[in-house]
Design an enzyme around this catalytic site. Structure first.
Site, PDB file in Angstrom:
ATOM      1  N   HIS A 131      29.466  23.315  40.191  1.00 22.52           N
ATOM      2  CA  HIS A 131      28.030  23.014  40.279  1.00 22.52           C
ATOM      3  C   HIS A 131      27.685  21.752  39.487  1.00 22.52           C
ATOM      4  O   HIS A 131      26.993  20.857  39.987  1.00 22.52           O
ATOM      5  CB  HIS A 131      27.239  24.226  39.749  1.00 22.52           C
ATOM      6  CG  HIS A 131      25.762  24.089  39.827  1.00 22.52           C
ATOM      7  ND1 HIS A 131      25.001  24.772  40.747  1.00 22.52           N
ATOM      8  CD2 HIS A 131      24.876  23.362  39.077  1.00 22.52           C
ATOM      9  CE1 HIS A 131      23.714  24.468  40.567  1.00 22.52           C
ATOM     10  NE2 HIS A 131      23.621  23.619  39.553  1.00 22.52           N
ATOM     11  N   GLU A 132      28.174  21.667  38.246  1.00 20.70           N
ATOM     12  CA  GLU A 132      27.821  20.531  37.392  1.00 20.70           C
ATOM     13  C   GLU A 132      28.493  19.241  37.858  1.00 20.70           C
ATOM     14  O   GLU A 132      27.864  18.174  37.812  1.00 20.70           O
ATOM     15  CB  GLU A 132      28.149  20.831  35.929  1.00 20.70           C
ATOM     16  CG  GLU A 132      27.437  22.047  35.351  1.00 20.70           C
ATOM     17  CD  GLU A 132      25.927  22.097  35.564  1.00 20.70           C
ATOM     18  OE1 GLU A 132      25.281  21.024  35.604  1.00 20.70           O
ATOM     19  OE2 GLU A 132      25.397  23.205  35.709  1.00 20.70           O
TER      20      GLU A 132
END
Length: 163
Positions: A131-132
């Site tokens: 996600h990051e």
């Protein structure tokens, strides 16, 4: 302690690929501290620099009380077939949908001393790493949704009180 405001969907910084961190100076050290302070709030698994308005490759994480950061992270390996996993995003508040994520991931980068950092794992950590790093590439979890779910999510965004 400086908890920075989270940029919301529609802000161009969230759709722009981030630049690599170059010289590690006081500005980068301050960014890391802000990322750590911002991710410490309850319910936060990770915060990427673009989410606080900074277009640099850096993110912080808070997984089961383990809080840390990484500079210039690169997603170097994933394992297992991508599967739907419930996911939300601070930059798209109030939405929760199944995004396609691999069950295991490894990210390699550096710390403030220029030393190599390797983060790897499964479950929530694997999801957060993917996600990051997506944020650093100008992608949002909405991009990982199946087409019909994405249409529903985009309608939810348009109808939200923050958009």
């Amino acid at each position: 302690m400086t908890v920075r405001a989270i940029r919301l969907f529609g802000d161009p910084v969230l759709r722009s690929p981030s630049d690599a961190v170059g010289d590690i100076d006081d500005g980068v050290r301050s960014l890391v501290q802000d990322l750590l302070d911002t991710v410490e709030l309850p319910g936060r698994a990770g915060v990427a620099a673009p989410q606080i308005g900074v277009g640099l490759r850096a993110f912080s994480y808070n997984i089961d009380g383990d809080i840390g950061y990484i500079l210039n992270p690169v997603l170097v390996e994933v394992r297992g077939d991508a599967e739907p996993v419930g996911e939300g995003c601070l930059s798209v508040p109030g939405l929760w949908h199944d995004a396609l994520r691999h069950p295991w991931a490894r990210v390699v980068g550096i710390d403030l001393d220029g030393e190599e950092v390797v983060l790897e794992g499964d479950g929530l950590l694997a999801q957060a790493l993917q996600h990051e790093t997506d944020h650093l590439d100008g992608r949002l979890f909405l991009d990982r949704l199946p087409p019909e779910t994405r249409r529903v999510a985009m309608r939810e965004v348009r109808e939200s009180d923050w958009f």
